[in-house]
Write a protein that holds these residues in place. Structure first.
Motif, mmCIF file in Angstrom:
data_model
loop_
_atom_site.group_PDB
_atom_site.id
_atom_site.type_symbol
_atom_site.label_atom_id
_atom_site.label_comp_id
_atom_site.label_asym_id
_atom_site.label_seq_id
_atom_site.Cartn_x
_atom_site.Cartn_y
_atom_site.Cartn_z
ATOM 1 N N GLY A 1 70.059 -7.166 -117.695
ATOM 2 C CA GLY A 1 69.962 -7.032 -119.147
ATOM 3 C C GLY A 1 68.805 -6.144 -119.561
ATOM 4 O O GLY A 1 68.939 -5.316 -120.466
ATOM 5 N N LEU A 2 67.670 -6.307 -118.896
ATOM 6 C CA LEU A 2 66.508 -5.462 -119.198
ATOM 7 C C LEU A 2 66.775 -4.005 -118.842
ATOM 8 O O LEU A 2 66.350 -3.094 -119.571
ATOM 9 C CB LEU A 2 65.272 -5.978 -118.458
ATOM 10 C CG LEU A 2 64.700 -7.294 -118.971
ATOM 11 C CD1 LEU A 2 63.576 -7.788 -118.063
ATOM 12 C CD2 LEU A 2 64.217 -7.146 -120.407
ATOM 13 N N LEU A 3 67.485 -3.777 -117.726
ATOM 14 C CA LEU A 3 67.851 -2.401 -117.366
ATOM 15 C C LEU A 3 68.735 -1.783 -118.452
ATOM 16 O O LEU A 3 68.542 -0.626 -118.836
ATOM 17 C CB LEU A 3 68.578 -2.370 -116.019
ATOM 18 C CG LEU A 3 67.736 -2.637 -114.780
ATOM 19 C CD1 LEU A 3 68.617 -2.712 -113.533
ATOM 20 C CD2 LEU A 3 66.675 -1.555 -114.610
ATOM 21 N N ALA A 4 69.698 -2.567 -118.934
ATOM 22 C CA ALA A 4 70.587 -2.070 -119.988
ATOM 23 C C ALA A 4 69.803 -1.784 -121.269
ATOM 24 O O ALA A 4 70.030 -0.760 -121.924
ATOM 25 C CB ALA A 4 71.698 -3.083 -120.248
ATOM 26 N N LEU A 5 68.885 -2.685 -121.628
ATOM 27 C CA LEU A 5 68.061 -2.471 -122.829
ATOM 28 C C LEU A 5 67.169 -1.248 -122.690
ATOM 29 O O LEU A 5 66.838 -0.594 -123.685
ATOM 30 C CB LEU A 5 67.213 -3.702 -123.112
ATOM 31 C CG LEU A 5 67.952 -4.920 -123.671
ATOM 32 C CD1 LEU A 5 67.014 -6.121 -123.754
ATOM 33 C CD2 LEU A 5 68.542 -4.605 -125.040
ATOM 34 N N GLY B 1 68.071 1.413 -121.383
ATOM 35 C CA GLY B 1 68.895 2.614 -121.465
ATOM 36 C C GLY B 1 69.577 3.017 -120.182
ATOM 37 O O GLY B 1 70.247 4.049 -120.147
ATOM 38 N N ARG B 2 69.419 2.250 -119.118
ATOM 39 C CA ARG B 2 70.103 2.572 -117.862
ATOM 40 C C ARG B 2 71.561 2.156 -117.949
ATOM 41 O O ARG B 2 71.885 1.116 -118.504
ATOM 42 C CB ARG B 2 69.462 1.850 -116.674
ATOM 43 C CG ARG B 2 68.238 2.581 -116.212
ATOM 44 C CD ARG B 2 67.825 2.401 -114.790
ATOM 45 N NE ARG B 2 68.859 2.353 -113.785
ATOM 46 C CZ ARG B 2 68.715 1.748 -112.628
ATOM 47 N NH1 ARG B 2 67.597 1.116 -112.352
ATOM 48 N NH2 ARG B 2 69.673 1.760 -111.750
ATOM 49 N N ALA B 3 72.406 2.984 -117.382
ATOM 50 C CA ALA B 3 73.826 2.641 -117.326
ATOM 51 C C ALA B 3 74.005 1.490 -116.334
ATOM 52 O O ALA B 3 73.557 1.562 -115.192
ATOM 53 C CB ALA B 3 74.640 3.847 -116.882
ATOM 54 N N VAL B 4 74.611 0.432 -116.793
ATOM 55 C CA VAL B 4 74.838 -0.746 -115.960
ATOM 56 C C VAL B 4 76.333 -0.994 -115.909
ATOM 57 O O VAL B 4 76.990 -1.063 -116.947
ATOM 58 C CB VAL B 4 74.104 -1.981 -116.543
ATOM 59 C CG1 VAL B 4 74.431 -3.223 -115.757
ATOM 60 C CG2 VAL B 4 72.610 -1.742 -116.579
ATOM 61 N N GLY B 5 76.842 -1.096 -114.698
ATOM 62 C CA GLY B 5 78.269 -1.338 -114.542
ATOM 63 C C GLY B 5 78.570 -1.990 -113.212
ATOM 64 O O GLY B 5 77.675 -2.479 -112.511
ATOM 65 N N ARG B 6 79.830 -1.961 -112.850
ATOM 66 C CA ARG B 6 80.309 -2.601 -111.618
ATOM 67 C C ARG B 6 79.605 -2.056 -110.371
ATOM 68 O O ARG B 6 79.405 -2.772 -109.414
ATOM 69 C CB ARG B 6 81.815 -2.409 -111.524
ATOM 70 C CG ARG B 6 82.455 -2.995 -110.315
ATOM 71 C CD ARG B 6 83.970 -2.835 -110.399
ATOM 72 N NE ARG B 6 84.606 -2.968 -109.133
ATOM 73 C CZ ARG B 6 84.952 -4.122 -108.585
ATOM 74 N NH1 ARG B 6 84.703 -5.233 -109.228
ATOM 75 N NH2 ARG B 6 85.544 -4.156 -107.415
ATOM 76 N N GLU B 7 79.215 -0.813 -110.403
ATOM 77 C CA GLU B 7 78.603 -0.183 -109.235
ATOM 78 C C GLU B 7 77.079 -0.310 -109.204
ATOM 79 O O GLU B 7 76.437 0.175 -108.282
ATOM 80 C CB GLU B 7 79.001 1.297 -109.166
ATOM 81 C CG GLU B 7 80.501 1.521 -109.047
ATOM 82 C CD GLU B 7 81.104 0.852 -107.812
ATOM 83 O OE1 GLU B 7 80.494 0.918 -106.729
ATOM 84 O OE2 GLU B 7 82.185 0.247 -107.962
ATOM 85 N N THR B 8 76.496 -0.950 -110.198
ATOM 86 C CA THR B 8 75.046 -1.125 -110.238
ATOM 87 C C THR B 8 74.620 -2.040 -109.092
ATOM 88 O O THR B 8 75.091 -3.165 -108.988
ATOM 89 C CB THR B 8 74.590 -1.726 -111.579
ATOM 90 O OG1 THR B 8 75.029 -0.882 -112.638
ATOM 91 C CG2 THR B 8 73.079 -1.876 -111.626
ATOM 92 N N ALA B 9 73.773 -1.525 -108.231
ATOM 93 C CA ALA B 9 73.289 -2.303 -107.087
ATOM 94 C C ALA B 9 71.885 -2.812 -107.393
ATOM 95 O O ALA B 9 71.047 -2.079 -107.904
ATOM 96 C CB ALA B 9 73.276 -1.446 -105.831
ATOM 97 N N LEU B 10 71.670 -4.060 -107.076
ATOM 98 C CA LEU B 10 70.382 -4.686 -107.332
ATOM 99 C C LEU B 10 70.018 -5.510 -106.108
ATOM 100 O O LEU B 10 70.797 -6.368 -105.694
ATOM 101 C CB LEU B 10 70.517 -5.589 -108.567
ATOM 102 C CG LEU B 10 69.264 -6.192 -109.163
ATOM 103 C CD1 LEU B 10 68.380 -5.101 -109.754
ATOM 104 C CD2 LEU B 10 69.640 -7.181 -110.250
ATOM 105 N N PRO B 11 68.865 -5.255 -105.489
ATOM 106 C CA PRO B 11 68.477 -6.098 -104.361
ATOM 107 C C PRO B 11 68.294 -7.541 -104.833
ATOM 108 O O PRO B 11 67.578 -7.786 -105.812
ATOM 109 C CB PRO B 11 67.170 -5.504 -103.864
ATOM 110 C CG PRO B 11 66.786 -4.446 -104.818
ATOM 111 C CD PRO B 11 67.878 -4.254 -105.810
ATOM 112 N N PHE B 12 68.956 -8.470 -104.172
ATOM 113 C CA PHE B 12 68.977 -9.854 -104.629
ATOM 114 C C PHE B 12 67.846 -10.684 -104.014
ATOM 115 O O PHE B 12 67.542 -11.770 -104.496
ATOM 116 C CB PHE B 12 70.345 -10.455 -104.290
ATOM 117 C CG PHE B 12 70.701 -11.688 -105.058
ATOM 118 C CD1 PHE B 12 70.451 -11.799 -106.423
ATOM 119 C CD2 PHE B 12 71.313 -12.751 -104.428
ATOM 120 C CE1 PHE B 12 70.793 -12.938 -107.137
ATOM 121 C CE2 PHE B 12 71.664 -13.893 -105.122
ATOM 122 C CZ PHE B 12 71.407 -13.992 -106.477
#
Length: 159
Positions: free
Chosen positions: A124-128, A130-141
């Motif tokens: 959510g913070l990435l989206a706020l 301005g980063r494009a966030v979608g199905r392909e967004t990878a985030l180390p868990f």
């Protein structure tokens, strides 16, 4: 905060911090949680179980960690089959198993909930931002799993 609360709940929740912090930083940089860190976390969790409950605690910790590993390994495989891509890394699965040696299966829901909610907040913070966030967004868990472990350890004695 009383000294008894600090000693009884907060300090034990911080015991794995050197390992979880290292795993988090490496996962953020290299997108991998090294097996040696997962193994150390696992052994120390079993050691704590043995210190608390003797050999029976070690055996029970092994069984619970094995069950958590099998469950999340199967979940990983099912997701990969359904989506055609890997969503949960094998290092994450190993971390969950190692963390279960610390929390037991009873702490696993809190661990996964805290990790998932904090990861969603990061997205959510990435989206706020301005980063494009979608199905392909990878985030180390890994960092979120580490946060979840500490939350489960902190909530465990109180809950």
């Amino acid at each position: 905060m009383s000294a008894a609360l600090l000693a009884g709940a907060v300090l034990p929740a911080l015991l794995p911090l050197p390992l979880t912090l290292s795993a988090s930083l490496i996962d953020l940089r290299r997108r991998i949680i090294p097996d040696v860190l997962n193994l150390a976390l696992f052994i120390l969790g079993l050691g704590l179980a043995g210190w608390r409950d003797g050999a029976e605690g070690i055996g029970f910790g092994l069984a619970q960690a094995g069950l958590a590993y099998g469950l999340f390994r199967a979940l990983r495989a099912l997701h990969a089959r359904a989506s055609g891509r890997i969503g949960l890394g094998l290092g994450d699965v190993k971390f969950i198993a190692a963390a279960t040696a610390w929390t037991g299966l009873a702490g696993l829901p809190v661990l996964i909930l805290a990790a998932s909610l904090s990861a969603l907040a990061a997205i959510g913070l990435l989206a706020l931002a301005g980063r494009a966030v979608g199905r392909e967004t990878a985030l180390p868990f890994g960092p979120f799993l580490a946060l979840g472990l500490h939350a489960a350890l902190l909530i465990g004695p109180a809950g």
